[in-house]
Design an enzyme around this catalytic site. Structure first.
Site, mmCIF file in Angstrom:
data_model
loop_
_atom_site.group_PDB
_atom_site.id
_atom_site.type_symbol
_atom_site.label_atom_id
_atom_site.label_comp_id
_atom_site.label_asym_id
_atom_site.label_seq_id
_atom_site.Cartn_x
_atom_site.Cartn_y
_atom_site.Cartn_z
ATOM 1 C CB CYS A 121 -6.352 1.103 2.428
ATOM 2 S SG CYS A 121 -7.509 -0.204 2.560
ATOM 3 C CG HIS B 75 -4.520 6.894 -13.798
ATOM 4 N ND1 HIS B 75 -4.436 6.818 -15.206
ATOM 5 C CD2 HIS B 75 -4.458 5.550 -13.628
ATOM 6 C CE1 HIS B 75 -4.544 5.625 -15.790
ATOM 7 N NE2 HIS B 75 -4.409 4.886 -14.832
ATOM 8 C CG ASN C 162 -2.120 -0.786 0.866
ATOM 9 O OD1 ASN C 162 -2.421 -1.356 -0.263
ATOM 10 N ND2 ASN C 162 -2.834 -1.002 1.867
#
Length: 444
Positions: free
Chosen positions: A267, A258, A215
Protein backbone atom coordinates in the site's frame (compact mmCIF):
# COMPACT_ATOMS: atom_id res chain seq x y z
CA UNK A 1 -29.35 -8.75 4.13
CA UNK A 2 -27.67 -8.15 0.79
CA UNK A 3 -26.64 -10.56 -1.94
CA UNK A 4 -23.07 -9.64 -2.83
CA UNK A 5 -20.56 -10.61 -5.50
CA UNK A 6 -16.91 -9.83 -4.80
CA UNK A 7 -14.69 -9.74 -7.87
CA UNK A 8 -11.17 -10.82 -6.99
CA UNK A 9 -9.97 -13.18 -4.26
CA UNK A 10 -6.71 -11.44 -3.48
CA UNK A 11 -6.00 -9.89 -0.13
CA UNK A 12 -8.72 -7.23 -0.14
CA UNK A 13 -11.31 -9.34 -1.94
CA UNK A 14 -10.99 -12.42 0.23
CA UNK A 15 -10.94 -10.52 3.52
CA UNK A 16 -13.85 -8.28 2.45
CA UNK A 17 -15.95 -11.12 1.08
CA UNK A 18 -15.42 -13.32 4.11
CA UNK A 19 -16.17 -10.55 6.61
CA UNK A 20 -19.23 -9.35 4.67
CA UNK A 21 -20.53 -12.91 4.88
CA UNK A 22 -19.84 -12.83 8.61
CA UNK A 23 -22.17 -9.79 8.75
CA UNK A 24 -24.97 -12.08 7.55
CA UNK A 25 -24.84 -11.25 3.84
CA UNK A 26 -24.83 -13.89 1.13
CA UNK A 27 -21.50 -13.53 -0.66
CA UNK A 28 -20.06 -15.11 -3.80
CA UNK A 29 -16.35 -14.49 -4.40
CA UNK A 30 -15.36 -14.60 -8.06
CA UNK A 31 -11.96 -15.14 -9.61
CA UNK A 32 -10.62 -16.14 -13.01
CA UNK A 33 -8.00 -18.36 -11.35
CA UNK A 34 -9.73 -21.74 -11.34
CA UNK A 35 -6.99 -23.35 -9.25
CA UNK A 36 -7.37 -20.75 -6.49
CA UNK A 37 -11.16 -21.10 -6.50
CA UNK A 38 -10.95 -24.88 -6.26
CA UNK A 39 -8.48 -24.54 -3.39
CA UNK A 40 -10.85 -22.20 -1.54
CA UNK A 41 -13.69 -24.65 -2.04
CA UNK A 42 -11.50 -27.30 -0.43
CA UNK A 43 -10.74 -25.03 2.53
CA UNK A 44 -7.28 -23.90 1.43
CA UNK A 45 -6.65 -20.27 2.34
CA UNK A 46 -4.23 -18.78 -0.25
CA UNK A 47 -3.08 -15.86 1.90
CA UNK A 48 -1.49 -15.52 5.32
CA UNK A 49 -3.76 -13.49 7.56
CA UNK A 50 -4.39 -14.32 11.22
CA UNK A 51 -8.04 -15.23 11.89
CA UNK A 52 -9.14 -15.25 8.24
CA UNK A 53 -9.23 -19.02 7.84
CA UNK A 54 -11.67 -19.33 10.76
CA UNK A 55 -13.98 -16.69 9.25
CA UNK A 56 -13.95 -18.42 5.87
CA UNK A 57 -14.65 -21.83 7.37
CA UNK A 58 -17.49 -20.53 9.55
CA UNK A 59 -19.30 -18.79 6.71
CA UNK A 60 -18.82 -21.53 4.13
CA UNK A 61 -20.31 -23.97 6.64
CA UNK A 62 -23.24 -21.59 7.25
CA UNK A 63 -23.90 -21.34 3.50
CA UNK A 64 -23.28 -17.60 3.36
CA UNK A 65 -19.94 -17.73 1.51
CA UNK A 66 -19.11 -19.49 -1.74
CA UNK A 67 -16.49 -19.33 -4.49
CA UNK A 68 -16.87 -19.49 -8.25
CA UNK A 69 -15.32 -18.77 -11.63
CA UNK A 70 -18.80 -18.08 -13.09
CA UNK A 71 -18.61 -14.30 -13.34
CA UNK A 72 -21.96 -13.74 -15.04
CA UNK A 73 -23.83 -16.02 -12.66
CA UNK A 74 -22.39 -14.28 -9.62
CA UNK A 75 -23.19 -10.78 -10.91
CA UNK A 76 -26.73 -11.68 -11.92
CA UNK A 77 -27.54 -12.93 -8.41
CA UNK A 78 -26.15 -9.84 -6.67
CA UNK A 79 -27.61 -6.46 -5.81
CA UNK A 80 -24.13 -5.22 -4.88
CA UNK A 81 -20.95 -6.10 -6.78
CA UNK A 82 -17.62 -5.23 -5.15
CA UNK A 83 -14.61 -4.69 -7.42
CA UNK A 84 -11.60 -5.83 -5.39
CA UNK A 85 -9.02 -6.54 -8.06
CA UNK A 86 -5.38 -5.51 -8.03
CA UNK A 87 -4.20 -2.07 -9.11
CA UNK A 88 -0.47 -2.64 -9.51
CA UNK A 89 1.92 0.21 -10.01
CA UNK A 90 2.58 1.09 -13.63
CA UNK A 91 6.07 2.01 -14.84
CA UNK A 92 5.31 5.74 -14.50
CA UNK A 93 4.19 5.36 -10.88
CA UNK A 94 0.47 5.57 -11.58
CA UNK A 95 -2.06 2.86 -10.71
CA UNK A 96 -2.64 0.32 -13.48
CA UNK A 97 -6.43 0.14 -13.94
CA UNK A 98 -6.58 -2.66 -16.51
CA UNK A 99 -8.06 -5.17 -14.05
CA UNK A 100 -10.59 -2.62 -12.83
CA UNK A 101 -11.66 -1.87 -16.39
CA UNK A 102 -11.97 -5.57 -17.21
CA UNK A 103 -14.12 -6.10 -14.12
CA UNK A 104 -16.34 -3.10 -14.90
CA UNK A 105 -16.87 -4.14 -18.50
CA UNK A 106 -17.65 -7.70 -17.41
CA UNK A 107 -20.29 -6.34 -15.02
CA UNK A 108 -21.82 -4.36 -17.88
CA UNK A 109 -21.94 -7.48 -20.01
CA UNK A 110 -23.57 -9.59 -17.30
CA UNK A 111 -25.90 -7.46 -15.15
CA UNK A 112 -29.65 -7.95 -15.53
CA UNK A 113 -31.11 -5.81 -12.73
CA UNK A 114 -30.39 -2.67 -10.73
CA UNK A 115 -26.93 -3.13 -9.23
CA UNK A 116 -24.71 -1.13 -6.93
CA UNK A 117 -21.13 -1.42 -8.19
CA UNK A 118 -18.66 -0.80 -5.40
CA UNK A 119 -15.05 0.24 -5.95
CA UNK A 120 -13.17 -1.48 -3.12
CA UNK A 121 -9.80 -1.46 -4.87
CA UNK A 122 -7.51 1.49 -4.18
CA UNK A 123 -7.91 3.65 -7.26
CA UNK A 124 -7.00 7.20 -8.35
CA UNK A 125 -9.46 10.04 -8.08
CA UNK A 126 -11.85 9.90 -11.03
CA UNK A 127 -11.90 6.12 -11.37
CA UNK A 128 -15.51 5.69 -10.20
CA UNK A 129 -16.70 7.81 -13.10
CA UNK A 130 -14.57 5.75 -15.47
CA UNK A 131 -16.11 2.58 -14.06
CA UNK A 132 -19.58 4.01 -14.71
CA UNK A 133 -18.58 4.88 -18.29
CA UNK A 134 -17.14 1.42 -18.97
CA UNK A 135 -20.33 -0.23 -17.71
CA UNK A 136 -22.50 2.13 -19.79
CA UNK A 137 -20.51 1.32 -22.92
CA UNK A 138 -21.17 -2.39 -22.46
CA UNK A 139 -24.88 -1.81 -21.80
CA UNK A 140 -25.15 0.32 -24.95
CA UNK A 141 -23.44 -2.46 -26.87
CA UNK A 142 -26.07 -4.88 -25.51
CA UNK A 143 -28.81 -2.32 -26.30
CA UNK A 144 -29.91 -2.55 -22.67
CA UNK A 145 -31.01 0.21 -20.30
CA UNK A 146 -30.38 -1.27 -16.85
CA UNK A 147 -30.04 1.17 -13.95
CA UNK A 148 -26.96 1.03 -11.74
CA UNK A 149 -24.96 3.18 -9.37
CA UNK A 150 -21.24 3.28 -8.67
CA UNK A 151 -20.03 3.73 -5.09
CA UNK A 152 -16.50 4.36 -3.83
CA UNK A 153 -15.97 2.40 -0.59
CA UNK A 154 -12.23 2.34 0.12
CA UNK A 155 -10.70 -0.26 2.44
CA UNK A 156 -8.47 0.57 5.39
CA UNK A 157 -7.10 -2.87 6.21
CA UNK A 158 -3.75 -3.48 7.87
CA UNK A 159 -2.05 -6.72 6.96
CA UNK A 160 -1.87 -8.88 10.06
CA UNK A 161 -5.00 -7.35 11.64
CA UNK A 162 -7.28 -7.17 8.59
CA UNK A 163 -10.17 -9.20 10.02
CA UNK A 164 -10.33 -6.99 13.11
CA UNK A 165 -9.97 -3.84 11.00
CA UNK A 166 -12.87 -4.84 8.75
CA UNK A 167 -15.18 -5.75 11.60
CA UNK A 168 -14.14 -2.87 13.91
CA UNK A 169 -13.41 0.04 11.54
CA UNK A 170 -12.68 3.59 12.64
CA UNK A 171 -15.08 4.72 9.93
CA UNK A 172 -16.91 3.52 6.82
CA UNK A 173 -16.45 5.82 3.84
CA UNK A 174 -19.24 5.80 1.24
CA UNK A 175 -18.78 7.95 -1.84
CA UNK A 176 -21.99 8.10 -3.85
CA UNK A 177 -24.36 10.34 -5.78
CA UNK A 178 -27.40 8.17 -5.10
CA UNK A 179 -29.50 7.89 -1.93
CA UNK A 180 -30.67 4.48 -3.12
CA UNK A 181 -27.10 3.20 -3.41
CA UNK A 182 -26.30 4.67 -0.01
CA UNK A 183 -29.16 2.71 1.53
CA UNK A 184 -27.93 -0.50 -0.09
CA UNK A 185 -24.48 0.10 1.40
CA UNK A 186 -25.98 0.66 4.85
CA UNK A 187 -27.77 -2.66 4.46
CA UNK A 188 -24.47 -4.32 3.49
CA UNK A 189 -22.78 -2.90 6.58
CA UNK A 190 -25.87 -3.12 8.82
CA UNK A 191 -24.08 -4.63 11.88
CA UNK A 192 -21.60 -1.73 11.86
CA UNK A 193 -24.41 0.80 11.39
CA UNK A 194 -26.26 -0.60 14.41
CA UNK A 195 -23.02 -0.39 16.42
CA UNK A 196 -22.84 3.33 15.57
CA UNK A 197 -19.67 3.07 13.53
CA UNK A 198 -19.12 6.52 11.97
CA UNK A 199 -20.30 6.69 8.36
CA UNK A 200 -18.64 9.27 6.14
CA UNK A 201 -21.02 9.91 3.24
CA UNK A 202 -19.37 12.02 0.60
CA UNK A 203 -18.76 12.44 -3.13
CA UNK A 204 -17.10 9.85 -5.35
CA UNK A 205 -13.97 11.95 -5.76
CA UNK A 206 -13.69 12.72 -2.05
CA UNK A 207 -13.98 9.05 -1.10
CA UNK A 208 -11.21 8.15 -3.54
CA UNK A 209 -9.02 10.95 -2.23
CA UNK A 210 -9.60 9.93 1.41
CA UNK A 211 -7.88 6.60 0.86
CA UNK A 212 -4.79 8.05 -0.83
CA UNK A 213 -4.57 11.01 1.53
CA UNK A 214 -4.76 8.72 4.57
CA UNK A 215 -2.02 6.36 3.42
CA UNK A 216 0.19 9.20 2.24
CA UNK A 217 -0.12 10.93 5.62
CA UNK A 218 0.91 7.79 7.50
CA UNK A 219 3.86 7.30 5.16
CA UNK A 220 4.92 10.90 5.77
CA UNK A 221 4.70 10.33 9.52
CA UNK A 222 6.97 7.25 9.26
CA UNK A 223 9.53 9.07 7.13
CA UNK A 224 9.41 12.05 9.47
CA UNK A 225 10.21 10.05 12.61
CA UNK A 226 12.94 8.17 10.72
CA UNK A 227 14.59 11.44 9.81
CA UNK A 228 14.26 12.64 13.41
CA UNK A 229 15.89 9.34 14.47
CA UNK A 230 18.79 9.99 12.13
CA UNK A 231 19.22 13.45 13.60
CA UNK A 232 19.06 12.00 17.13
CA UNK A 233 22.01 9.75 16.30
CA UNK A 234 24.05 12.81 15.36
CA UNK A 235 23.09 14.87 18.39
CA UNK A 236 23.09 12.23 21.13
CA UNK A 237 19.33 12.35 21.71
CA UNK A 238 17.24 9.18 22.14
CA UNK A 239 14.48 8.99 19.52
CA UNK A 240 12.36 6.68 21.67
CA UNK A 241 12.12 9.34 24.37
CA UNK A 242 11.48 11.98 21.73
CA UNK A 243 8.73 9.93 20.04
CA UNK A 244 7.11 9.06 23.36
CA UNK A 245 6.85 12.69 24.35
CA UNK A 246 5.60 13.69 20.90
CA UNK A 247 2.97 10.97 20.98
CA UNK A 248 1.54 12.33 24.23
CA UNK A 249 0.51 15.43 22.32
CA UNK A 250 -3.09 14.85 21.25
CA UNK A 251 -2.49 16.85 18.09
CA UNK A 252 0.20 14.38 16.99
CA UNK A 253 -0.69 10.96 18.43
CA UNK A 254 1.63 8.04 19.16
CA UNK A 255 0.78 5.77 16.25
CA UNK A 256 3.33 5.47 13.43
CA UNK A 257 6.00 7.24 15.47
CA UNK A 258 8.21 4.16 15.54
CA UNK A 259 11.56 4.61 13.76
CA UNK A 260 12.93 1.75 11.72
CA UNK A 261 14.31 0.70 8.34
CA UNK A 262 11.51 2.32 6.32
CA UNK A 263 8.00 1.43 5.23
CA UNK A 264 7.08 -1.23 2.66
CA UNK A 265 4.21 -3.48 1.67
CA UNK A 266 1.52 -3.37 -0.96
CA UNK A 267 0.00 0.00 0.00
CA UNK A 268 2.24 2.81 1.21
CA UNK A 269 4.91 2.68 -1.53
CA UNK A 270 2.37 2.29 -4.34
CA UNK A 271 -0.17 4.76 -3.00
CA UNK A 272 2.34 7.53 -2.23
CA UNK A 273 3.76 7.29 -5.75
CA UNK A 274 0.28 7.28 -7.26
CA UNK A 275 -0.96 10.35 -5.38
CA UNK A 276 2.34 12.13 -6.05
CA UNK A 277 1.90 11.48 -9.76
CA UNK A 278 -1.67 12.77 -9.61
CA UNK A 279 -0.40 15.93 -7.93
CA UNK A 280 2.15 16.52 -10.68
CA UNK A 281 -0.41 15.87 -13.40
CA UNK A 282 -2.87 18.31 -11.83
CA UNK A 283 -0.25 21.02 -11.44
CA UNK A 284 -0.45 20.76 -7.65
CA UNK A 285 2.67 18.82 -6.65
CA UNK A 286 2.73 17.19 -3.21
CA UNK A 287 6.23 18.17 -2.15
CA UNK A 288 5.86 16.67 1.33
CA UNK A 289 4.81 13.29 -0.06
CA UNK A 290 7.59 13.40 -2.65
CA UNK A 291 10.09 14.07 0.15
CA UNK A 292 8.69 11.18 2.21
CA UNK A 293 9.14 8.81 -0.73
CA UNK A 294 12.74 9.91 -1.18
CA UNK A 295 13.46 9.73 2.55
CA UNK A 296 12.07 6.19 2.70
CA UNK A 297 14.37 4.98 -0.05
CA UNK A 298 17.32 6.66 1.64
CA UNK A 299 16.43 5.10 4.99
CA UNK A 300 16.80 1.57 3.64
CA UNK A 301 20.23 2.38 2.24
CA UNK A 302 21.15 4.10 5.49
CA UNK A 303 20.63 0.77 7.28
CA UNK A 304 23.14 -0.90 4.96
CA UNK A 305 25.60 1.92 5.59
CA UNK A 306 25.07 1.63 9.36
CA UNK A 307 25.90 -2.08 9.30
CA UNK A 308 28.91 -1.65 7.02
CA UNK A 309 30.44 1.17 9.06
CA UNK A 310 29.98 -0.73 12.30
CA UNK A 311 31.61 -3.88 10.97
CA UNK A 312 34.62 -2.30 9.31
CA UNK A 313 35.73 -1.09 5.92
CA UNK A 314 34.55 -4.24 4.12
CA UNK A 315 31.86 -6.88 4.59
CA UNK A 316 33.75 -9.38 2.46
CA UNK A 317 34.05 -12.63 4.37
CA UNK A 318 31.45 -11.55 6.92
CA UNK A 319 28.25 -13.48 7.60
CA UNK A 320 25.16 -11.61 8.77
CA UNK A 321 22.00 -13.16 10.19
CA UNK A 322 18.85 -11.37 9.01
CA UNK A 323 15.79 -11.86 11.21
CA UNK A 324 12.54 -10.80 9.57
CA UNK A 325 11.92 -10.50 5.84
CA UNK A 326 8.23 -9.57 5.55
CA UNK A 327 7.56 -5.83 5.51
CA UNK A 328 5.86 -6.12 8.92
CA UNK A 329 5.01 -8.85 11.40
CA UNK A 330 1.94 -11.09 11.10
CA UNK A 331 2.15 -11.25 7.32
CA UNK A 332 4.11 -13.13 4.67
CA UNK A 333 4.04 -10.15 2.31
CA UNK A 334 7.48 -9.07 1.11
CA UNK A 335 6.34 -6.55 -1.48
CA UNK A 336 8.78 -3.62 -1.23
CA UNK A 337 9.87 -4.86 2.19
CA UNK A 338 12.89 -2.97 3.58
CA UNK A 339 14.59 -6.35 4.08
CA UNK A 340 14.82 -6.79 0.30
CA UNK A 341 16.88 -3.64 -0.24
CA UNK A 342 18.95 -4.29 2.87
CA UNK A 343 19.75 -7.88 1.87
CA UNK A 344 20.65 -6.82 -1.65
CA UNK A 345 22.85 -4.01 -0.32
CA UNK A 346 24.68 -6.24 2.15
CA UNK A 347 25.42 -8.88 -0.48
CA UNK A 348 26.62 -6.15 -2.84
CA UNK A 349 29.10 -5.18 -0.14
CA UNK A 350 30.40 -8.76 -0.04
CA UNK A 351 28.46 -10.24 2.89
CA UNK A 352 26.98 -13.71 3.16
CA UNK A 353 23.51 -13.90 4.68
CA UNK A 354 21.62 -16.36 6.85
CA UNK A 355 17.96 -15.30 6.76
CA UNK A 356 14.82 -16.30 8.60
CA UNK A 357 11.19 -15.18 8.80
CA UNK A 358 8.35 -17.02 10.57
CA UNK A 359 5.97 -16.66 7.59
CA UNK A 360 7.76 -15.32 4.52
CA UNK A 361 10.34 -18.01 3.75
CA UNK A 362 8.48 -19.37 0.71
CA UNK A 363 8.23 -15.92 -0.82
CA UNK A 364 11.81 -15.09 0.17
CA UNK A 365 13.21 -17.90 -1.96
CA UNK A 366 12.06 -16.31 -5.20
CA UNK A 367 12.35 -12.69 -4.04
CA UNK A 368 16.05 -13.27 -3.29
CA UNK A 369 16.67 -15.48 -6.31
CA UNK A 370 19.30 -13.15 -7.80
CA UNK A 371 21.51 -13.40 -4.67
CA UNK A 372 20.71 -17.00 -3.73
CA UNK A 373 24.37 -18.04 -3.88
CA UNK A 374 25.04 -15.70 -0.96
CA UNK A 375 21.96 -16.60 1.09
CA UNK A 376 21.26 -19.49 3.46
CA UNK A 377 17.58 -19.96 4.33
CA UNK A 378 17.49 -20.88 8.00
CA UNK A 379 14.95 -22.96 9.91
CA UNK A 380 14.61 -20.56 12.86
CA UNK A 381 16.28 -17.56 14.47
CA UNK A 382 18.89 -19.63 16.27
CA UNK A 383 19.83 -21.50 13.11
CA UNK A 384 20.14 -18.13 11.35
CA UNK A 385 22.69 -16.72 13.79
CA UNK A 386 24.88 -19.82 13.88
CA UNK A 387 28.39 -18.84 12.77
CA UNK A 388 27.33 -15.26 11.98
CA UNK A 389 29.40 -12.19 12.77
CA UNK A 390 26.32 -9.99 13.18
CA UNK A 391 22.56 -10.08 13.60
CA UNK A 392 20.21 -7.62 11.86
CA UNK A 393 16.68 -7.63 13.28
CA UNK A 394 14.51 -6.11 10.57
CA UNK A 395 10.91 -7.25 11.21
CA UNK A 396 9.37 -7.05 14.68
CA UNK A 397 7.87 -10.54 14.95
CA UNK A 398 6.77 -11.38 18.50
CA UNK A 399 9.08 -14.39 18.70
CA UNK A 400 12.04 -12.05 18.10
CA UNK A 401 11.09 -9.83 21.03
CA UNK A 402 12.27 -12.13 23.78
CA UNK A 403 15.10 -14.20 22.33
CA UNK A 404 17.67 -15.94 24.52
CA UNK A 405 20.51 -13.48 23.99
CA UNK A 406 23.10 -15.68 25.71
CA UNK A 407 22.15 -18.60 23.46
CA UNK A 408 22.30 -16.36 20.39
CA UNK A 409 25.78 -15.16 21.26
CA UNK A 410 27.07 -18.65 22.04
CA UNK A 411 26.36 -19.91 18.52
CA UNK A 412 27.75 -16.89 16.66
CA UNK A 413 31.25 -16.42 15.28
CA UNK A 414 33.61 -15.97 18.20
CA UNK A 415 36.44 -14.25 16.32
CA UNK A 416 35.21 -10.89 17.57
CA UNK A 417 32.37 -9.44 19.63
CA UNK A 418 29.21 -10.01 17.53
CA UNK A 419 27.15 -7.03 16.40
CA UNK A 420 23.43 -6.72 17.16
CA UNK A 421 21.62 -4.34 14.78
CA UNK A 422 18.19 -3.73 16.27
CA UNK A 423 16.50 -1.93 13.39
CA UNK A 424 13.14 -1.86 15.22
CA UNK A 425 14.43 -0.71 18.63
CA UNK A 426 12.94 -3.73 20.37
CA UNK A 427 15.74 -4.35 22.86
CA UNK A 428 17.42 -2.24 25.49
CA UNK A 429 21.06 -1.46 24.87
CA UNK A 430 22.26 -2.57 28.31
CA UNK A 431 20.64 -6.03 28.19
CA UNK A 432 22.11 -6.73 24.74
CA UNK A 433 25.57 -5.50 25.71
CA UNK A 434 25.47 -7.54 28.94
CA UNK A 435 24.93 -10.62 26.74
CA UNK A 436 28.23 -9.87 24.97
CA UNK A 437 27.08 -7.98 21.88
CA UNK A 438 27.92 -4.61 20.42
CA UNK A 439 24.52 -2.89 20.04
CA UNK A 440 23.16 -0.50 17.41
CA UNK A 441 19.59 0.74 17.28
CA UNK A 442 17.89 3.38 15.14
CA UNK A 443 18.05 6.89 16.56
CA UNK A 444 19.62 5.95 19.88
Amino acid sequence: MAHIAVIGTGYVGLVSGSCLADFGNTVICVDTNAEKIEGLRQGKNPIYEPGLETVIERNVKAGRLSFTTDFAGAVQKANAVFIAVGTPQAEDGSADLRHVENAARSIGKAMEQYTVVVDKSTVPVGTARKVAQWIKEELVHRQMDIPFDVVSNPEFLREGTAVYDFTHPDRVVIGSESAKAGNVMKDVYRPLYLNETPYIETSLESAEMIKYASNAFLAVKISYINEIANLCEKTGADVQSVAKAMGRDGRIGAKFLHPGPGYGGSCFPKDTRAIAKTGREQGSPLSIVEAAIEANEEQKQRMVKKIKEAMGASLAGKTIAVLGLAFKHNTDDMREAPALDICQGLVKQGAKLRVYDPAAMKEAVWRLENIKDSVYFATDEYDAVTGSHALALITEWHQFRNMDLIRLNSTMNSAAKPCFFDLRNIYKRDEVEEAGFSYWGVGK
